[in-house]
Design an enzyme around this catalytic site. Sequence first.
Site, PDB file in Angstrom:
ATOM      1  N   HIS A   1       5.476   6.092  11.216  1.00  0.00           N
ATOM      2  CA  HIS A   1       6.731   5.342  11.058  1.00  0.00           C
ATOM      3  C   HIS A   1       7.968   6.236  11.053  1.00  0.00           C
ATOM      4  O   HIS A   1       9.071   5.757  11.327  1.00  0.00           O
ATOM      5  CB  HIS A   1       6.712   4.596   9.721  1.00  0.00           C
ATOM      6  CG  HIS A   1       6.129   3.228   9.779  1.00  0.00           C
ATOM      7  ND1 HIS A   1       6.493   2.295  10.716  1.00  0.00           N
ATOM      8  CD2 HIS A   1       5.232   2.618   8.961  1.00  0.00           C
ATOM      9  CE1 HIS A   1       5.838   1.169  10.493  1.00  0.00           C
ATOM     10  NE2 HIS A   1       5.061   1.337   9.445  1.00  0.00           N
TER      11      HIS A   1
ATOM     12  N   GLU B   1       5.190  -2.212  12.679  1.00  0.00           N
ATOM     13  CA  GLU B   1       3.889  -2.209  12.009  1.00  0.00           C
ATOM     14  C   GLU B   1       2.715  -2.177  12.976  1.00  0.00           C
ATOM     15  O   GLU B   1       1.684  -1.575  12.679  1.00  0.00           O
ATOM     16  CB  GLU B   1       3.784  -3.423  11.074  1.00  0.00           C
ATOM     17  CG  GLU B   1       4.830  -3.439   9.974  1.00  0.00           C
ATOM     18  CD  GLU B   1       4.809  -2.189   9.094  1.00  0.00           C
ATOM     19  OE1 GLU B   1       3.827  -1.429   9.146  1.00  0.00           O
ATOM     20  OE2 GLU B   1       5.781  -1.976   8.361  1.00  0.00           O
TER      21      GLU B   1
ATOM     22  N   ASN C   1       9.767   4.878   3.694  1.00  0.00           N
ATOM     23  CA  ASN C   1      11.140   5.370   3.484  1.00  0.00           C
ATOM     24  C   ASN C   1      11.294   6.749   4.119  1.00  0.00           C
ATOM     25  O   ASN C   1      10.481   7.640   3.899  1.00  0.00           O
ATOM     26  CB  ASN C   1      11.444   5.464   1.985  1.00  0.00           C
ATOM     27  CG  ASN C   1      10.990   4.243   1.226  1.00  0.00           C
ATOM     28  OD1 ASN C   1      11.416   3.130   1.488  1.00  0.00           O
ATOM     29  ND2 ASN C   1      10.084   4.454   0.279  1.00  0.00           N
TER      30      ASN C   1
ATOM     31  N   GLY D   1       0.830  -1.194   0.000  1.00  0.00           N
ATOM     32  CA  GLY D   1       0.000   0.000   0.000  1.00  0.00           C
ATOM     33  C   GLY D   1       0.863   1.240   0.000  1.00  0.00           C
ATOM     34  O   GLY D   1       0.615   2.189  -0.725  1.00  0.00           O
TER      35      GLY D   1
ATOM     36  N   MET E   1       5.154   2.652   1.622  1.00  0.00           N
ATOM     37  CA  MET E   1       6.413   2.294   2.272  1.00  0.00           C
ATOM     38  C   MET E   1       7.001   3.530   2.922  1.00  0.00           C
ATOM     39  O   MET E   1       7.148   4.574   2.284  1.00  0.00           O
ATOM     40  CB  MET E   1       7.385   1.686   1.253  1.00  0.00           C
ATOM     41  CG  MET E   1       8.753   1.347   1.826  1.00  0.00           C
ATOM     42  SD  MET E   1       8.643   0.142   3.159  1.00  0.00           S
ATOM     43  CE  MET E   1      10.064   0.641   4.137  1.00  0.00           C
TER      44      MET E   1
ATOM     45  N   HIS F   1      -0.400   6.401   8.850  1.00  0.00           N
ATOM     46  CA  HIS F   1       0.404   5.211   9.175  1.00  0.00           C
ATOM     47  C   HIS F   1       1.873   5.438   8.817  1.00  0.00           C
ATOM     48  O   HIS F   1       2.774   5.193   9.630  1.00  0.00           O
ATOM     49  CB  HIS F   1      -0.153   4.021   8.399  1.00  0.00           C
ATOM     50  CG  HIS F   1       0.577   2.728   8.619  1.00  0.00           C
ATOM     51  ND1 HIS F   1       0.069   1.701   9.377  1.00  0.00           N
ATOM     52  CD2 HIS F   1       1.770   2.273   8.153  1.00  0.00           C
ATOM     53  CE1 HIS F   1       0.918   0.687   9.394  1.00  0.00           C
ATOM     54  NE2 HIS F   1       1.963   1.013   8.641  1.00  0.00           N
ATOM     55  N   GLU F   2       2.117   5.928   7.609  1.00  0.00           N
ATOM     56  CA  GLU F   2       3.502   6.096   7.166  1.00  0.00           C
ATOM     57  C   GLU F   2       4.212   7.231   7.912  1.00  0.00           C
ATOM     58  O   GLU F   2       5.415   7.147   8.189  1.00  0.00           O
ATOM     59  CB  GLU F   2       3.543   6.346   5.653  1.00  0.00           C
ATOM     60  CG  GLU F   2       2.859   5.276   4.803  1.00  0.00           C
ATOM     61  CD  GLU F   2       3.321   3.864   5.128  1.00  0.00           C
ATOM     62  OE1 GLU F   2       4.498   3.681   5.482  1.00  0.00           O
ATOM     63  OE2 GLU F   2       2.499   2.940   5.040  1.00  0.00           O
TER      64      GLU F   2
END
Length: 1019
Positions: free
Chosen positions: A438, A457, A402, A398, A400, A434-435
């Site tokens: 992170h 996650e 980075n 979906g 990433m 969500h990203e």
Amino acid sequence: MPSERLEMNDMARFSSETNLTDGKKFPWGGCYLSTALGFVLVLLAVLIAVGVGVVVYFAAGREVVCDCRMLEVNDGVVSAAVKQQCQKLAQRGNTDICDACPRDGSKTTALATSKKAKVKDVRLPRSLEPLYYDLELQPFMYSGNVDEFSFRGYVSIVLDCREATNNVTLQANKLMIIDGTVTFSALSSTTSSVPAVTSWELDEERQFLVIHLDEEMKVGEKYVAALNFTGPLKDDLHGLYLSSYVRGDKPVYLATTQFQPTDARKAFPCFDEPAIKSRFNVTLIRPSHLTALSNMPVKDSSRTWTDQGIDWVADVFETTPKMSTYLLAFVISDFVNLNATTSNNITYRVWARPESIGQAHYALEVGVKVLTFFEDYYKIPYPLPKQDMIAIPDFSAGAMENWGLITYRETAMLYQPGVSSEGDKQRVAVIVSHELAHQWFGDLVTPSWWDDLWLNEGFASYMEYVGVDFVHPDWKMFEQFVAEDLHNVFDFDGLVTSHPIYVPVYHPDEINEIFDRISYGKGACVIAMMKHFLGPNTFTKALTNYLRERKYDAAFHNDLWAAMTKQSQMDGKNLDVKAIMDTWTLQMNYPIVTLTQIDKDNVKVTQSRYLQDPSAIDPGKYESPYDYKWDVPVTLTSSVERHFNQTHGHVHWLWKSAEEATIYLAGQLPDVSDDKGWIMGNLGQHGYYRVSYDHRNWKALCAQLSTDHQVIPPINRAQIINDAWSLAKGSYLPMEIALQTVEYLQNEMDYLPWDVATSELSYVDTMLSRTGLYGDFEKFMTSKIQAPFSKVGMNNTGATHLQSYMRSLLSSKACYYDDSSCLDNATTLFRQWMADPAKNPVDAGLKGTVYCTAIRQGGLEEWTFAYQQYKLAQVAAEEARLLTAMACSSHIWILSRYLELSMMHSEIRKQDALKVISSIARNKIGRSLAWDFFRANWPTIHSEHGGSFFALSNLIGSVTSSFNTEFDLQQLNDFMAQNPNQGSGNRAFLQAVEKARSNIAWMEQHYSTLKNWLGKLSL
């Protein structure tokens, strides 16, 4: 990461006993042989093994090899002795093959092909630490044959010698090292003696590049290893790969990356493990008309030249902070951007192909708000000077995370008002949140190894709700969390083929396997539970302390527990968070917490392990260190008190060491003789457990739903339904009680209970769809849907976010069960669109229902129109919706043609191929067709999608979800026996077998009950 921190890892210094720092030794130690003598002995051993195998085979007559065992087969029937052997092996963890062998005397096809054992020793030695990489990459994708596109690169790594060694061991995969370019030197000219390169070799099985030196490096000295390499630039969605889109009738190419978990080594030789962090100086070489992006801003683009008619530019990027290789990212494309600046002066840009950039406004708006919110939430400034997000046409996941350059599938970042639905909008917001979560939890602080993937996650999967709730509080994100994550993962984690949150992994296939609902969904749920029993203030303060202490480094989950425990003690709560959370992370499954009212003041609390099929044989792969007992935070209320919003101060504990607990609630409970009085536990469903009661209490709860359901909040109404149906599935509760929980649905107008109820009833639909009882079940569903559907209708004008969700859900079910007004509305709207393709009259929130219904009711004309619109779609969400809707056809031959198209990547993008097969498998008419197609094309599917995170396991689950007969199970077992090398799909196949057995048991136990109940309703 300092070596002393590594010893905290449960896997004993990364579970690698191989010593690659001494070229004289074999990995297993012991005596040493000459190469020639070793070759002779190995050859002799192989010949003896082959000879023995041949003798055994022919001497036994009917004995054949079944994977790693010998099975005695008599006319295809497994003997009792062999079944016993199979069960014993299963208890020892040989699940790869034991689940393919029937335990009931049924016929089987024994294997003649052994499953090759995976090499598990794939960890790097830690004698060298990379301090800096200088990396230059240049893709060639601008002319010639696309099959010959490639990239070239140069890497130079500054190494700190921690232990004396005479080799440099890196990871590399599918790269060609250029002969004569491998060099080794000292960083400083003052180093007295510098080892020289004698040779280098590629260990393809372990994906190692080993550079051999003529003498050992000295501890404390700094060295530089450098080399040139080339690699293929393919559309395989991993490493540095090729993506494309069409402008006019011509393809436009871009180079992009997906490195998590083990594919940075596919772009350049590196120390490709999450704990081995370094700084990176990146240079990307591009044609002058394109743009290059990486994790950091560009600092220099002055180097230019012309070669073979192309004007080249070398973009040199700022040095990264210390980071893991899997978080690097590179994109070279013709994309354009929208930009903004956050209140903390972070440059924020969103990128997309020029035709789609107008759809990126919402992602930019949400991104700026959420990034700023998380800075305040974590109490840590965002660590980089810029944040880019880019929508990639071909993308396996979906999105990433980075660091500083988040890559997305287009459906996860692009939103077009009027064309995209409210669901599409929420998807963008959730994935962006969500990203961005992170960027701190995962990027700033990274798990030491992939066994702690859930730390990444699970945390981001919880924080995505926190971020979106800040931006859109009216969306009731924490209500949605219950259905989207908690109930969803409960189904997965109710199997003996589940796994603990923290699980040892070695081979890349095993790493890919745990990108699943346990790492994401269960991880999120236990973090939400911890936040509730600690309280939000303690939780957030501990989290900030953890991130500050471990920033730019790697961590083990015990580091997080230590921070939570310390803050708990400082705040006067005195909880041993590690002891509590270990019961949730180190053993799989979850408990049923049974609440029994003793008298007017006391409730007895007990626990037991929940399994969807209690008769399933636990393979014993993961032994429970706590005998499947948990430290359970219990909350409860009653019909007297009705206090549903309880905080951490109201938590009662049932400890793993106690057989039971008694909760004293003086004056807060109904009289035990009151048939209408009830108690209810797990308020707000903050706890990761199911709740059960005695039958009297269950009936009182059902009666409350029937008389005045709004006394109980939507989350706990949904909980009653989900718990009851799941307990009935495992025979912990009579099915008659589960059925009573949905008898009130015609009066329900809240989205969450309907969402949960339709999920449970969809399972019944699947189980009954090939039986004579299905007609009566359709009548029941129509009777429950008719009244709420007539209230909401199909006019979505002016609806709120959740009202739109409710309308979409009820419309979908009304059309599915052939409500005449819904069918007429849907087919009329679709016909209007066909008459004037430039003007789509369908409301965005109803498109999925209208498209599917019209295609199901229609024929080739409707399907062909949808396919034409799919090819013309400029909005990714619309493209995805049409892709799914085309699987709704009721014509076998159309579905068959669609399956063939799914494997033609010129027609259906590779990233969407498995979605087509899964969608057809969910069609009652197409499920057998999809299963046959899956089996016939397994080699291609496995080869192309075996490393694609959720994709392969989701497909396996989809094509087998309806299996509920012994014949279905035998087909599945036969396929697994004939295809033993399942790679990252192994766990999904084992779960498919367990679910099929559970479905068979469900049919045997509950069919007659459903028949009687439906018969009474139709009177």
